[in-house]
Design an enzyme around this catalytic site. Structure first.
Site, mmCIF file in Angstrom:
data_model
loop_
_atom_site.group_PDB
_atom_site.id
_atom_site.type_symbol
_atom_site.label_atom_id
_atom_site.label_comp_id
_atom_site.label_asym_id
_atom_site.label_seq_id
_atom_site.Cartn_x
_atom_site.Cartn_y
_atom_site.Cartn_z
ATOM 1 N N HIS A 147 0.860 -1.184 0.000
ATOM 2 C CA HIS A 147 0.000 0.000 0.000
ATOM 3 C C HIS A 147 0.891 1.226 0.000
ATOM 4 O O HIS A 147 1.718 1.408 0.893
ATOM 5 C CB HIS A 147 -0.927 0.029 1.217
ATOM 6 C CG HIS A 147 -1.852 1.209 1.206
ATOM 7 N ND1 HIS A 147 -3.107 1.176 0.630
ATOM 8 C CD2 HIS A 147 -1.696 2.474 1.695
ATOM 9 C CE1 HIS A 147 -3.680 2.353 0.757
ATOM 10 N NE2 HIS A 147 -2.848 3.162 1.392
ATOM 11 N N CYS A 148 0.736 2.064 -1.004
ATOM 12 C CA CYS A 148 1.599 3.237 -1.172
ATOM 13 C C CYS A 148 0.866 4.489 -0.713
ATOM 14 O O CYS A 148 -0.158 4.869 -1.288
ATOM 15 C CB CYS A 148 2.013 3.363 -2.640
ATOM 16 S SG CYS A 148 3.159 4.726 -2.943
ATOM 17 N N VAL A 149 1.380 5.130 0.328
ATOM 18 C CA VAL A 149 0.734 6.348 0.832
ATOM 19 C C VAL A 149 0.903 7.502 -0.144
ATOM 20 O O VAL A 149 0.136 8.471 -0.110
ATOM 21 C CB VAL A 149 1.303 6.739 2.215
ATOM 22 C CG1 VAL A 149 0.960 5.695 3.258
ATOM 23 C CG2 VAL A 149 2.813 6.949 2.149
ATOM 24 N N TRP A 150 1.891 7.412 -1.032
ATOM 25 C CA TRP A 150 2.119 8.490 -1.996
ATOM 26 C C TRP A 150 1.028 8.552 -3.056
ATOM 27 O O TRP A 150 0.823 9.602 -3.673
ATOM 28 C CB TRP A 150 3.473 8.315 -2.672
ATOM 29 C CG TRP A 150 4.635 8.578 -1.767
ATOM 30 C CD1 TRP A 150 5.309 7.663 -1.013
ATOM 31 C CD2 TRP A 150 5.246 9.839 -1.486
ATOM 32 N NE1 TRP A 150 6.305 8.274 -0.294
ATOM 33 C CE2 TRP A 150 6.295 9.621 -0.570
ATOM 34 C CE3 TRP A 150 5.015 11.141 -1.932
ATOM 35 C CZ2 TRP A 150 7.102 10.637 -0.087
ATOM 36 C CZ3 TRP A 150 5.824 12.161 -1.454
ATOM 37 C CH2 TRP A 150 6.852 11.911 -0.543
ATOM 38 N N ASN A 153 -3.354 4.507 -2.584
ATOM 39 C CA ASN A 153 -3.917 3.324 -3.226
ATOM 40 C C ASN A 153 -2.963 2.157 -3.025
ATOM 41 O O ASN A 153 -1.776 2.348 -2.751
ATOM 42 C CB ASN A 153 -4.115 3.570 -4.725
ATOM 43 C CG ASN A 153 -5.108 2.608 -5.353
ATOM 44 O OD1 ASN A 153 -5.685 1.755 -4.669
ATOM 45 N ND2 ASN A 153 -5.310 2.731 -6.651
#
Length: 243
Positions: A147-150, A153
């Site tokens: 899961h990429c906080v950037w 999504n």
């Protein structure tokens, strides 16, 4: 009172929206420092300087468009959801009898150690091979990488390509920024006095250079890591990082 860790994890979505604003702010600062402040004024100088300035500005905009497109695609595309009440194809076609084509398609590109099917107690649904539950998105994701906080999504089966393109284009963009701002960065230290630019412009150029160096080095590490994962058909979840 019981502490629900999954509700705490879902709070990371708010952090992700701040990250989107941070990405936009860094892009805007880089655009101002590279295009408007450093190279656009040199187009009128004539000769090779004008040609080089025009080439840098065109390349900068091309990479900016490509990284923006890939970033938007990672953000808006579903990483791969499991259909409700999903069952393995072998169970769905049990009454119809064995099908050689179906059997062959279910085993393609799935290593033997990942063939096992599971059940997600959070989604209360079956889990296909290489599927993992994301505690932030509160759902199972097909071939989940992380899961990429950037991008607010998950990175999974259906948007992993755009994630890799985003890493590549952003690395090329930040590397370009470092190269074209390097003369101004060196001039900042060589000429402590007598600058024609304002102090704010010098500080902004210095900050932009440092930020792009940091991002370029970090992205290079990520690109090497994901290239290795891609070559071995694995994800970052399946191969935990060892420090």
């Amino acid at each position: 009172m019981d502490l629900n860790l999954f509700k705490l994890c879902s709070g990371l979505k708010f952090l992700g929206y701040l990250m989107i604003l941070l990405v936009a702010a860094i892009a805007a600062v880089s655009y101002y420092a590279v295009v408007l402040l450093t190279w656009a004024p040199r187009i009128s100088h004539g000769g090779f300087t004008s040609f080089l300035s025009f080439l840098i500005i065109v390349l900068f905009h091309l990479l900016l468009v490509m990284l923006t497109w890939s970033y938007i695609m990672v953000v808006i595309n579903d990483p791969g959801s499991v259909p409700e009440n999903w069952k393995p194809p072998s169970q769905e076609n049990l009454e119809a009898g064995p099908d050689d084509n179906t059997s062959a398609s279910t085993s393609v590109d799935v290593p033997e150690n990942r063939q096992a099917l599971g059940y997600c107690r959070h989604c209360r649904n079956g889990k296909p091979p290489r599927c993992h539950h994301c505690s932030v998105c509160q759902r199972c994701v097909l071939k989940m990488d992380h899961h990429c906080v950037w991008v607010v999504n998950c990175v999974g089966a259906r948007n992993y390509k755009f994630f890799l393109l985003f890493l590549l284009y952003t690395f090329l963009e930040t590397t370009l920024d470092v190269i074209v701002l390097l003369p101004s960065f060196m001039k900042f230290f060589k000429e402590a006095t007598g600058h024609t630019n304002s102090a704010s412009d010098l500080a902004l150029t210095f900050l932009t250079f440092v930020l792009n160096v940091a991002f370029a080095l970090s992205l290079l590490c990520f690109i090497i890591m994901h290239a290795s994962l891609l070559s071995s058909n694995t994800t970052s979840i399946e191969v935990p990082m060892r420090i």
